[in-house]
Design a protein around this motif. Sequence first.
Motif, PDB file in Angstrom:
ATOM      1  N   ILE A  90       0.838  -1.208   0.000  1.00 61.40           N
ATOM      2  CA  ILE A  90       0.000   0.000   0.000  1.00 61.40           C
ATOM      3  C   ILE A  90       0.872   1.257   0.000  1.00 61.40           C
ATOM      4  O   ILE A  90       0.586   2.239  -0.695  1.00 61.40           O
ATOM      5  CB  ILE A  90      -0.954  -0.001   1.219  1.00 61.40           C
ATOM      6  N   LYS A  91       1.932   1.252   0.809  1.00 60.87           N
ATOM      7  CA  LYS A  91       2.830   2.400   0.919  1.00 60.87           C
ATOM      8  C   LYS A  91       3.842   2.463  -0.225  1.00 60.87           C
ATOM      9  O   LYS A  91       4.569   3.451  -0.370  1.00 60.87           O
ATOM     10  CB  LYS A  91       3.585   2.347   2.251  1.00 60.87           C
ATOM     11  N   LYS A  92       3.909   1.397  -1.030  1.00 53.76           N
ATOM     12  CA  LYS A  92       4.824   1.313  -2.163  1.00 53.76           C
ATOM     13  C   LYS A  92       6.284   1.486  -1.742  1.00 53.76           C
ATOM     14  O   LYS A  92       7.028   2.297  -2.296  1.00 53.76           O
ATOM     15  CB  LYS A  92       4.452   2.346  -3.228  1.00 53.76           C
ATOM     16  N   VAL A  93       6.660   0.729  -0.705  1.00 50.56           N
ATOM     17  CA  VAL A  93       8.043   0.732  -0.243  1.00 50.56           C
ATOM     18  C   VAL A  93       8.627  -0.665  -0.406  1.00 50.56           C
ATOM     19  O   VAL A  93       7.892  -1.647  -0.594  1.00 50.56           O
ATOM     20  CB  VAL A  93       8.154   1.181   1.240  1.00 50.56           C
ATOM     21  N   ASP A  94       9.934  -0.753  -0.332  1.00 44.43           N
ATOM     22  CA  ASP A  94      10.638  -2.022  -0.535  1.00 44.43           C
ATOM     23  C   ASP A  94      10.407  -2.952   0.660  1.00 44.43           C
ATOM     24  O   ASP A  94      11.022  -2.791   1.714  1.00 44.43           O
ATOM     25  CB  ASP A  94      12.137  -1.748  -0.715  1.00 44.43           C
ATOM     26  N   PHE A  95       9.554  -3.932   0.476  1.00 40.05           N
ATOM     27  CA  PHE A  95       9.204  -4.854   1.555  1.00 40.05           C
ATOM     28  C   PHE A  95      10.414  -5.649   2.034  1.00 40.05           C
ATOM     29  O   PHE A  95      10.625  -5.812   3.235  1.00 40.05           O
ATOM     30  CB  PHE A  95       8.109  -5.809   1.084  1.00 40.05           C
ATOM     31  N   VAL A  96      11.235  -6.138   1.106  1.00 46.55           N
ATOM     32  CA  VAL A  96      12.375  -6.985   1.466  1.00 46.55           C
ATOM     33  C   VAL A  96      13.389  -6.219   2.310  1.00 46.55           C
ATOM     34  O   VAL A  96      13.966  -6.767   3.249  1.00 46.55           O
ATOM     35  CB  VAL A  96      13.049  -7.571   0.209  1.00 46.55           C
ATOM     36  N   ALA A  97      13.593  -4.940   1.997  1.00 47.46           N
ATOM     37  CA  ALA A  97      14.545  -4.138   2.762  1.00 47.46           C
ATOM     38  C   ALA A  97      14.102  -4.032   4.220  1.00 47.46           C
ATOM     39  O   ALA A  97      14.911  -4.164   5.141  1.00 47.46           O
ATOM     40  CB  ALA A  97      14.676  -2.747   2.149  1.00 47.46           C
ATOM     41  N   TYR A  98      12.808  -3.795   4.431  1.00 41.44           N
ATOM     42  CA  TYR A  98      12.298  -3.698   5.802  1.00 41.44           C
ATOM     43  C   TYR A  98      12.212  -5.084   6.443  1.00 41.44           C
ATOM     44  O   TYR A  98      12.357  -5.227   7.654  1.00 41.44           O
ATOM     45  CB  TYR A  98      10.931  -3.018   5.810  1.00 41.44           C
ATOM     46  N   LEU A  99      11.984  -6.086   5.611  1.00 41.50           N
ATOM     47  CA  LEU A  99      11.938  -7.452   6.132  1.00 41.50           C
ATOM     48  C   LEU A  99      13.290  -7.839   6.714  1.00 41.50           C
ATOM     49  O   LEU A  99      13.367  -8.517   7.745  1.00 41.50           O
ATOM     50  CB  LEU A  99      11.546  -8.429   5.014  1.00 41.50           C
ATOM     51  N   ASP A 100      14.363  -7.400   6.087  1.00 39.61           N
ATOM     52  CA  ASP A 100      15.705  -7.675   6.601  1.00 39.61           C
ATOM     53  C   ASP A 100      15.979  -6.923   7.902  1.00 39.61           C
ATOM     54  O   ASP A 100      16.804  -7.351   8.714  1.00 39.61           O
ATOM     55  CB  ASP A 100      16.764  -7.268   5.562  1.00 39.61           C
ATOM     56  N   LEU A 101      15.289  -5.804   8.082  1.00 40.38           N
ATOM     57  CA  LEU A 101      15.505  -4.979   9.267  1.00 40.38           C
ATOM     58  C   LEU A 101      14.933  -5.631  10.526  1.00 40.38           C
ATOM     59  O   LEU A 101      15.459  -5.484  11.624  1.00 40.38           O
ATOM     60  CB  LEU A 101      14.844  -3.617   9.052  1.00 40.38           C
ATOM     61  N   VAL A 102      13.855  -6.380  10.358  1.00 43.49           N
ATOM     62  CA  VAL A 102      13.043  -6.849  11.485  1.00 43.49           C
ATOM     63  C   VAL A 102      13.520  -8.121  12.191  1.00 43.49           C
ATOM     64  O   VAL A 102      13.438  -8.199  13.418  1.00 43.49           O
ATOM     65  CB  VAL A 102      11.578  -7.019  11.023  1.00 43.49           C
ATOM     66  N   PRO A 103      14.006  -9.165  11.489  1.00 42.46           N
ATOM     67  CA  PRO A 103      14.296 -10.455  12.136  1.00 42.46           C
ATOM     68  C   PRO A 103      15.131 -10.429  13.407  1.00 42.46           C
ATOM     69  O   PRO A 103      14.781 -11.120  14.378  1.00 42.46           O
ATOM     70  CB  PRO A 103      14.992 -11.251  11.024  1.00 42.46           C
ATOM     71  N   PRO A 104      16.239  -9.660  13.488  1.00 40.32           N
ATOM     72  CA  PRO A 104      16.992  -9.652  14.760  1.00 40.32           C
ATOM     73  C   PRO A 104      16.136  -9.169  15.925  1.00 40.32           C
ATOM     74  O   PRO A 104      16.236  -9.698  17.044  1.00 40.32           O
ATOM     75  CB  PRO A 104      18.149  -8.687  14.473  1.00 40.32           C
ATOM     76  N   ALA A 105      15.298  -8.160  15.664  1.00 44.85           N
ATOM     77  CA  ALA A 105      14.425  -7.628  16.709  1.00 44.85           C
ATOM     78  C   ALA A 105      13.363  -8.643  17.101  1.00 44.85           C
ATOM     79  O   ALA A 105      13.032  -8.794  18.281  1.00 44.85           O
ATOM     80  CB  ALA A 105      13.765  -6.336  16.227  1.00 44.85           C
ATOM     81  N   VAL A 106      12.821  -9.344  16.114  1.00 43.15           N
ATOM     82  CA  VAL A 106      11.815 -10.366  16.385  1.00 43.15           C
ATOM     83  C   VAL A 106      12.411 -11.477  17.239  1.00 43.15           C
ATOM     84  O   VAL A 106      11.797 -11.936  18.207  1.00 43.15           O
ATOM     85  CB  VAL A 106      11.260 -10.957  15.066  1.00 43.15           C
ATOM     86  N   ALA A 107      13.625 -11.910  16.884  1.00 45.71           N
ATOM     87  CA  ALA A 107      14.287 -12.965  17.648  1.00 45.71           C
ATOM     88  C   ALA A 107      14.507 -12.528  19.097  1.00 45.71           C
ATOM     89  O   ALA A 107      14.295 -13.305  20.036  1.00 45.71           O
ATOM     90  CB  ALA A 107      15.615 -13.335  16.994  1.00 45.71           C
ATOM     91  N   PHE A 108      14.909 -11.264  19.280  1.00 47.88           N
ATOM     92  CA  PHE A 108      15.132 -10.753  20.640  1.00 47.88           C
ATOM     93  C   PHE A 108      13.814 -10.728  21.415  1.00 47.88           C
ATOM     94  O   PHE A 108      13.762 -11.120  22.592  1.00 47.88           O
ATOM     95  CB  PHE A 108      15.738  -9.350  20.585  1.00 47.88           C
ATOM     96  N   ALA A 109      12.747 -10.273  20.759  1.00 48.12           N
ATOM     97  CA  ALA A 109      11.437 -10.232  21.408  1.00 48.12           C
ATOM     98  C   ALA A 109      10.961 -11.635  21.783  1.00 48.12           C
ATOM     99  O   ALA A 109      10.370 -11.845  22.852  1.00 48.12           O
ATOM    100  CB  ALA A 109      10.416  -9.564  20.489  1.00 48.12           C
ATOM    101  N   GLN A 110      11.235 -12.592  20.914  1.00 46.90           N
ATOM    102  CA  GLN A 110      10.857 -13.972  21.208  1.00 46.90           C
ATOM    103  C   GLN A 110      11.615 -14.494  22.423  1.00 46.90           C
ATOM    104  O   GLN A 110      11.064 -15.247  23.232  1.00 46.90           O
ATOM    105  CB  GLN A 110      11.132 -14.861  19.989  1.00 46.90           C
ATOM    106  N   GLY A 111      12.877 -14.089  22.552  1.00 44.78           N
ATOM    107  CA  GLY A 111      13.657 -14.496  23.719  1.00 44.78           C
ATOM    108  C   GLY A 111      13.022 -13.980  25.000  1.00 44.78           C
ATOM    109  O   GLY A 111      12.939 -14.704  26.001  1.00 44.78           O
ATOM    110  N   CYS A 112      12.553 -12.734  24.961  1.00 42.66           N
ATOM    111  CA  CYS A 112      11.864 -12.163  26.130  1.00 42.66           C
ATOM    112  C   CYS A 112      10.564 -12.914  26.390  1.00 42.66           C
ATOM    113  O   CYS A 112      10.230 -13.233  27.544  1.00 42.66           O
ATOM    114  CB  CYS A 112      11.559 -10.683  25.882  1.00 42.66           C
ATOM    115  N   GLY A 113       9.836 -13.201  25.328  1.00 41.90           N
ATOM    116  CA  GLY A 113       8.554 -13.903  25.473  1.00 41.90           C
ATOM    117  C   GLY A 113       8.713 -15.282  26.083  1.00 41.90           C
ATOM    118  O   GLY A 113       7.883 -15.708  26.896  1.00 41.90           O
ATOM    119  N   ARG A 114       9.788 -15.976  25.707  1.00 42.09           N
ATOM    120  CA  ARG A 114      10.009 -17.316  26.260  1.00 42.09           C
ATOM    121  C   ARG A 114      10.328 -17.268  27.754  1.00 42.09           C
ATOM    122  O   ARG A 114      10.028 -18.215  28.484  1.00 42.09           O
ATOM    123  CB  ARG A 114      11.126 -18.023  25.500  1.00 42.09           C
TER     124      ARG A 114
END
Length: 250
Positions: free
Chosen positions: A104-128
Amino acid sequence: MINDIQIGPLTLHMYGIMIAIGYVSALFICEKRAKKRDMNTDVLYGIFWCAVIGGALGSKILYYTVNIKDVIADPSIILNFQNGWVVYGGIIGGVLASFLYCKIKKVDFVAYLDLVPPAVAFAQGCGRIGCFFAGCCYGRETTSPLGITYWQSDFAPNGVKLVPTQIYSSIGDFAMAFLLMAYAKKEPAKGRIAAGYCILYSIGRFVIEIFRNDYRGEYGPFSTSQLISVFILAIGIVMYVVAGRRKEND
């Protein structure tokens, strides 16, 4: 473990506290990494909230799917928002919602997708860690000195020594977060950070499932999450190869 902390009339749940810490940490990590790369933080905030909402919906939908017999027997389960969250459903739902937002925003999805995984992994560590306090996602019975025993859990069997699968998962998630951030500094081909997350998380999740003992759905000798792990691993490998070839052709 003690999950509830009573402060006067206020009851704090460690599970909820750790989930909140995970979300805040993920946003902070993404924001910091986005600024270093001169990426639009407004878009990042939009992706973040889409991921939160889409992740919550995906997590609940997969939980209902895996436990459809229980839902049919007791439909009130649908209205129980304290329990019943499946990580893989959250990942899939979050990615799909973020993809639609980027379209919708017409931005590079893959570029932002690469930005997120380390943060997601860290959040999952907190969640566990939250899971550890609550007693959900518990492991099999063990005689190992590293086993843990619950006495007040509403989820894990009490008075029995169990494999601390939540802690092992948390350690793996934190390690993955820092490995992916270190890998990102090498400036790999676009898409390979996301691919690395898929590969590492799916392998770790498949292994940890062997030691878990809570009901997660099953298909023959495999749990639902193990089957999804195989699928995610295949996607990760394909993404990694395609990203490399795309970089060579640029």
